[in-house]
Enzyme design. Structure first.
Site, PDB file in Angstrom:
ATOM      1  N   CYS A   1     104.862  40.102 131.207  1.00 28.67           N
ATOM      2  CA  CYS A   1     104.461  39.433 129.962  1.00 28.67           C
ATOM      3  C   CYS A   1     105.707  39.271 129.108  1.00 28.67           C
ATOM      4  O   CYS A   1     106.606  40.104 129.146  1.00 28.67           O
ATOM      5  CB  CYS A   1     103.439  40.309 129.227  1.00 28.67           C
ATOM      6  SG  CYS A   1     102.799  39.576 127.711  1.00 28.67           S
TER       7      CYS A   1
ATOM      8  N   GLU B   1      97.674  43.978 138.577  1.00 26.25           N
ATOM      9  CA  GLU B   1      96.617  44.987 138.449  1.00 26.25           C
ATOM     10  C   GLU B   1      95.333  44.389 137.904  1.00 26.25           C
ATOM     11  O   GLU B   1      95.362  43.459 137.102  1.00 26.25           O
ATOM     12  CB  GLU B   1      97.042  46.042 137.430  1.00 26.25           C
ATOM     13  CG  GLU B   1      98.261  46.795 137.819  1.00 26.25           C
ATOM     14  CD  GLU B   1      98.680  47.752 136.719  1.00 26.25           C
ATOM     15  OE1 GLU B   1      99.809  48.211 136.769  1.00 26.25           O
ATOM     16  OE2 GLU B   1      97.879  48.016 135.814  1.00 26.25           O
TER      17      GLU B   1
ATOM     18  N   SER C   1      91.429  37.834 125.680  1.00 25.96           N
ATOM     19  CA  SER C   1      92.121  38.682 124.713  1.00 25.96           C
ATOM     20  C   SER C   1      93.532  38.162 124.473  1.00 25.96           C
ATOM     21  O   SER C   1      94.284  37.911 125.413  1.00 25.96           O
ATOM     22  CB  SER C   1      92.183  40.108 125.271  1.00 25.96           C
ATOM     23  OG  SER C   1      92.841  40.967 124.366  1.00 25.96           O
TER      24      SER C   1
ATOM     25  N   SER D   1      94.172  41.133 119.582  1.00 29.75           N
ATOM     26  CA  SER D   1      94.842  42.433 119.501  1.00 29.75           C
ATOM     27  C   SER D   1      95.611  42.466 118.197  1.00 29.75           C
ATOM     28  O   SER D   1      96.708  41.929 118.103  1.00 29.75           O
ATOM     29  CB  SER D   1      95.787  42.592 120.693  1.00 29.75           C
ATOM     30  OG  SER D   1      95.037  42.432 121.884  1.00 29.75           O
ATOM     31  N   LEU D   2      95.028  43.087 117.196  1.00 30.17           N
ATOM     32  CA  LEU D   2      95.604  43.032 115.855  1.00 30.17           C
ATOM     33  C   LEU D   2      96.581  44.189 115.625  1.00 30.17           C
ATOM     34  O   LEU D   2      97.742  43.968 115.318  1.00 30.17           O
ATOM     35  CB  LEU D   2      94.464  43.039 114.827  1.00 30.17           C
ATOM     36  CG  LEU D   2      94.824  42.666 113.390  1.00 30.17           C
ATOM     37  CD1 LEU D   2      95.479  41.301 113.304  1.00 30.17           C
ATOM     38  CD2 LEU D   2      93.577  42.709 112.503  1.00 30.17           C
ATOM     39  N   HIS D   3      96.107  45.380 115.734  1.00 33.88           N
ATOM     40  CA  HIS D   3      96.911  46.611 115.714  1.00 33.88           C
ATOM     41  C   HIS D   3      97.662  46.915 114.418  1.00 33.88           C
ATOM     42  O   HIS D   3      98.320  47.955 114.320  1.00 33.88           O
ATOM     43  CB  HIS D   3      97.921  46.647 116.871  1.00 33.88           C
ATOM     44  CG  HIS D   3      97.333  46.426 118.221  1.00 33.88           C
ATOM     45  ND1 HIS D   3      96.087  46.876 118.588  1.00 33.88           N
ATOM     46  CD2 HIS D   3      97.818  45.773 119.322  1.00 33.88           C
ATOM     47  CE1 HIS D   3      95.843  46.528 119.840  1.00 33.88           C
ATOM     48  NE2 HIS D   3      96.857  45.848 120.304  1.00 33.88           N
TER      49      HIS D   3
ATOM     50  N   CYS E   1     103.361  48.493 124.832  1.00 32.25           N
ATOM     51  CA  CYS E   1     102.681  48.033 126.046  1.00 32.25           C
ATOM     52  C   CYS E   1     103.575  48.109 127.286  1.00 32.25           C
ATOM     53  O   CYS E   1     104.730  47.680 127.244  1.00 32.25           O
ATOM     54  CB  CYS E   1     102.213  46.594 125.833  1.00 32.25           C
ATOM     55  SG  CYS E   1     101.395  45.892 127.267  1.00 32.25           S
TER      56      CYS E   1
ATOM     57  N   CYS F   1     105.219  43.391 123.050  1.00 27.52           N
ATOM     58  CA  CYS F   1     104.591  44.397 122.183  1.00 27.52           C
ATOM     59  C   CYS F   1     105.208  45.775 122.464  1.00 27.52           C
ATOM     60  O   CYS F   1     105.364  46.167 123.623  1.00 27.52           O
ATOM     61  CB  CYS F   1     103.077  44.449 122.396  1.00 27.52           C
ATOM     62  SG  CYS F   1     102.258  42.888 122.029  1.00 27.52           S
TER      63      CYS F   1
ATOM     64  N   ASN G   1      96.912  54.466 124.665  1.00 22.80           N
ATOM     65  CA  ASN G   1      97.202  55.031 125.984  1.00 22.80           C
ATOM     66  C   ASN G   1      98.685  55.337 126.046  1.00 22.80           C
ATOM     67  O   ASN G   1      99.501  54.466 125.781  1.00 22.80           O
ATOM     68  CB  ASN G   1      96.912  53.988 127.068  1.00 22.80           C
ATOM     69  CG  ASN G   1      95.526  54.141 127.635  1.00 22.80           C
ATOM     70  OD1 ASN G   1      95.112  55.224 128.022  1.00 22.80           O
ATOM     71  ND2 ASN G   1      94.814  53.037 127.681  1.00 22.80           N
TER      72      ASN G   1
ATOM     73  N   CYS H   1      97.625  49.154 130.495  1.00 20.86           N
ATOM     74  CA  CYS H   1      98.141  47.949 131.135  1.00 20.86           C
ATOM     75  C   CYS H   1      99.493  48.149 131.799  1.00 20.86           C
ATOM     76  O   CYS H   1     100.411  48.669 131.212  1.00 20.86           O
ATOM     77  CB  CYS H   1      98.334  46.851 130.106  1.00 20.86           C
ATOM     78  SG  CYS H   1      97.052  46.804 128.892  1.00 20.86           S
TER      79      CYS H   1
ATOM     80  N   CYS I   1      88.442  43.626 134.617  1.00 26.71           N
ATOM     81  CA  CYS I   1      89.548  43.285 133.721  1.00 26.71           C
ATOM     82  C   CYS I   1      90.621  42.597 134.560  1.00 26.71           C
ATOM     83  O   CYS I   1      91.153  43.175 135.508  1.00 26.71           O
ATOM     84  CB  CYS I   1      90.075  44.559 133.074  1.00 26.71           C
ATOM     85  SG  CYS I   1      91.521  44.298 132.051  1.00 26.71           S
TER      86      CYS I   1
ATOM     87  N   GLY J   1      99.647  40.442 130.917  1.00 28.57           N
ATOM     88  CA  GLY J   1      99.906  39.042 130.584  1.00 28.57           C
ATOM     89  C   GLY J   1      99.220  38.579 129.326  1.00 28.57           C
ATOM     90  O   GLY J   1      98.312  39.225 128.820  1.00 28.57           O
ATOM     91  N   GLU J   2      99.702  37.440 128.820  1.00 28.75           N
ATOM     92  CA  GLU J   2      99.117  36.848 127.623  1.00 28.75           C
ATOM     93  C   GLU J   2      98.406  35.553 128.038  1.00 28.75           C
ATOM     94  O   GLU J   2      99.054  34.566 128.403  1.00 28.75           O
ATOM     95  CB  GLU J   2     100.237  36.572 126.602  1.00 28.75           C
ATOM     96  CG  GLU J   2      99.830  35.702 125.425  1.00 28.75           C
ATOM     97  CD  GLU J   2      98.570  36.182 124.690  1.00 28.75           C
ATOM     98  OE1 GLU J   2      98.429  37.390 124.439  1.00 28.75           O
ATOM     99  OE2 GLU J   2      97.703  35.337 124.397  1.00 28.75           O
TER     100      GLU J   2
END
Ligand code: SAH
Length: 350
Positions: free
Chosen positions: A112, A92, A191, A214-216, A119, A116, A290, A333, A105, A159-160
């Protein structure tokens, strides 16, 4: 033998390929231009190349153009694309029109392996890494479909990127090159979920890209529970790598913080976050989560988002709440790929 994907190649690599075909060197520049600037999906479009040379190219290579399997367009102009890859996998990408220019994007992997907890891309694990050309083709594919110029790129799709850094760096170099799309490095954002060695390597690359982390969560206990990568690279180490990134590159780091109802969105956690980031050249981007069907996490109400933001504001941390774009088009994502027939595409373009 697997055909060569011309979109994967730098100009120098294209020159080598052209030499093996016994063609003069200047032909490489023409080919590279057709593939990387004009996104010609078909060798027949390369009208300034002799027919015989086109045939030779066709026999051993592909133009790298991806098949568009699905597009979802939202009222605000945001469009989400599902591209089919040659091996039947799909990825995507999202088109995001802004007043200051359009951004794309890009996904860096199919699936991935970072795991997480909130996600969608993590659900099926990692399928494979994308090549530089497969990332590049997402940008040209969207540019072609929308007919609009793409002026910035965020490597923030599935993906990372730090788990595929060689190809991500190659992609960046292809894109920023005057022989490519000539997009300024400053308009490219990478990112990461916090892979510290990747951040350190990126800092040493001397490309002026923007780092987004991406801390979160503001502490190890919570971050360990929602982001497994934290067990390997804990918060302090991560923040230290970010401080070093700023001192090496002089670039402001962005911290993404997805607000999850009752998990990481309290005023105390905002205070903890502000203390953690105090004094760093940075910016916090709050994203109301999301919703992902397969996950139980929820988005907090607007009141909690406001208190969290105001707390950071009061403590002197630059903060914005991300405007929700593409509402209603599975913009989180990995969701479109999961909805398409098991993430498999029938065919891919040449
Ligand atoms: N692996 C990289 C880039 C891809 S994820 C990274 O972790 O940064 C892109 C961003 O979307 C990350 O900030 C990620 O944490 C966030 N994200 C993932 N799922 C989300 C969801 N359901 N709601 C909001 N943001 C989400």
């Amino acid at each position: 033998m697997e055909p060569v994907n011309l979109m994967d190649l730098t100009l120098e690599e294209t020159e080598k390929l052209v030499a093996t075909l016994g063609e003069p060197r200047y032909r490489a520049k023409q080919v590279h231009k057709w593939v990387h600037q004009k996104a010609a999906g078909d060798f027949d479009r390369m009208t300034d190349l002799p027919a015989g040379f086109r045939e030779k190219l066709r026999a051993i290579s592909t133009t790298g153009k991806l098949a568009v399997l699905a597009v979802q367009k939202a009222g605000d102009g945001t469009a989400k694309y599902l591209f089919g890859l040659r091996d039947g996998q799909s990825v995507e990408s999202v088109f995001l029109p802004h007043t200051y220019g359009n951004s794309v994007c890009v996904s860096s992997q199919v699936g991935c392996r970072m795991g997480c907890g909130f996600c969608a891309s993590a659900i099926g694990g990692l399928v494979r890494c994308l090549t530089a050309g497969e990332m590049y083709a997402q940008v040209t594919g969207i540019g072609e479909d929308t007919g609009q110029r793409v002026s910035s790129i965020v490597i923030m799709g599935s993906g990372e990127p730090m788990d595929n850094l060689d190809q991500v760096l190659k992609f960046i170099h292809l894109i920023i090159s005057p022989d490519g799309l000539n997009i300024g490095a400053r308009h490219i954002t990478v990112s990461t979920c916090g892979v510290v060695p990747g951040i350190r390597r990126l800092a040493g690359e001397k490309v002026q890209v923007t780092l987004s982390v991406s801390l979160h969560a503001p502490n190890d206990e919570l971050r360990d529970s929602i982001m497994p990568v934290n067990r390997k690279y804990p918060v302090r180490e991560l923040v230290e790598a970010c401080r070093d990134y700023v001192s090496v590159t002089n670039r402001r780091v962005t911290f993404e913080y997805a607000l999850i109802d009752g998990i990481n969105d309290s005023r105390e956690q905002a205070i903890e976050l502000a203390r953690l980031l105090k004094g760093m050249l940075c910016h916090v981007n709050l994203i109301p989560l999301n919703r992902v069907e397969e996950r139980s996490f929820r988005q907090p109400g607007p009141g909690r988002v406001r208190v969290f933001k105001d707390t950071l504001d009061e403590m002197g941390i630059p903060v914005t709440v991300r405007r929700e774009m593409g509402a209603g088009i599975d913009a989180a994502c990995g969701q479109l790929r999961r909805k398409s027939a098991g993430g498999k595409a029938e065919t891919a373009g040449r």
